[in-house]
Design a protein around this motif. Sequence first.
Motif, short mmCIF file in Angstrom:
data_model
loop_
_atom_site.label_atom_id
_atom_site.label_comp_id
_atom_site.label_asym_id
_atom_site.label_seq_id
_atom_site.Cartn_x
_atom_site.Cartn_y
_atom_site.Cartn_z
N GLU A 34 0.64 -1.14 0.05
CA GLU A 34 0.03 0.18 0.04
C GLU A 34 0.98 1.20 -0.13
O GLU A 34 2.01 1.19 0.47
CB GLU A 34 -0.69 -0.06 1.09
N TYR A 36 0.71 5.43 0.73
CA TYR A 36 -0.06 6.75 1.29
C TYR A 36 0.34 7.87 0.33
O TYR A 36 1.53 8.07 -0.14
CB TYR A 36 0.44 6.65 2.57
N ALA A 331 -4.65 4.48 2.74
CA ALA A 331 -3.81 4.29 1.57
C ALA A 331 -4.61 4.51 0.16
O ALA A 331 -5.83 4.00 0.01
CB ALA A 331 -3.27 3.09 1.57
#
Length: 366
Positions: A34, A36, A331
Amino acid sequence: MRSITNKGLVISYIAIVIIPLLLIIIYLNFFAQERYVSQSTLLVKQVGEVSNVSASNGLSTLLGVSNTNSEDAHILTAYISSRNMIESLDKKLNLRKAFIVQHDPVFSLSSDASIEDVVEYFSKRVKVDLDEKTMMLTISSQGFTSGFALLLNQEILKNSESFINDLSQQIAEEQLKFAEKQLNEAKKQLDISRDTLLEYQNRNQMFDPQAQAQAIATVVASLESNLAQLRTEERTLLSYLNPEAAQVVAIRSQIESVQKQIVDEKAKLTSPNTSKLNRSVADFEALKANVEFSTDLYKLSLASLEKARLEASRKLKKLVVISTPELAQDALYPRTLYLIATYFLVLNILFGIAMLIYSIIREHKE
């Protein structure tokens, strides 16, 4: 024959579409890391600028600044993606370590990445969007953790602010250096012209040849007036005395003396000799004009320096952070559903192209 064809189509569809799509789904759900995102918005402002900002400018009006020109915004955009920025960030944040994750060869940076690879990878993880209307920059930084995404964005803002400050300071210093250089050259020229004039006065032992020439001209005019009076007296005496009379001889002697004095005084003004006053006046006037010109040039250079100092202080730029970066909670990448749908469409298109090519080949064989 038809069942075999349909079976072949199914096998082909599974091989070209289903299996790759399943691999993509497995990768996105179990291996892809993931990412961000942290965002900030900024504007380059000219510190000393006073401009007429209309009400339609919105946020710029509230900030009391005018939109910076596109040159500043484009320069900053290019700097953020430059190798200089990335090398500076790499020293502070260790970008290679932060961008390398295990079991994700697609979205991770290679462990043996060169600086060129880091630059290319950075350009994919840090996006700079420029609003051509307001000249505001929106910086989006991605990270495998929300903390690193935030820290990366904050460091980009710090480096950008330092870059803008250094750039504007450098431009201001160059302008001041040029103005100071012009002033020094003008002062040097003024000193040389003054020294030349003083040396000429001392060598010829005269303060102002023009004034001395005027004094001699006044003396000559007075002598010529006196000469006219003597000649009048001579004619008066000759009207009742002989030319050999003592009085006539005396007045004629005075006339000759005045005439000789007039010739001598005029010779001081003009003659082929270069030391005479007419040449001295011409040389002195040229030197004096040179001093006056150098003085005017010095005054102009001094005014230019003061103007350059004022302009330098007014044209200093600073970075106005309109929106500060924040810590992301969710995310945003990878966008699993979007990627699955996109790859599904792409794989189906590839399947259709493959079947079309197969049909054309089979028709040619038959």
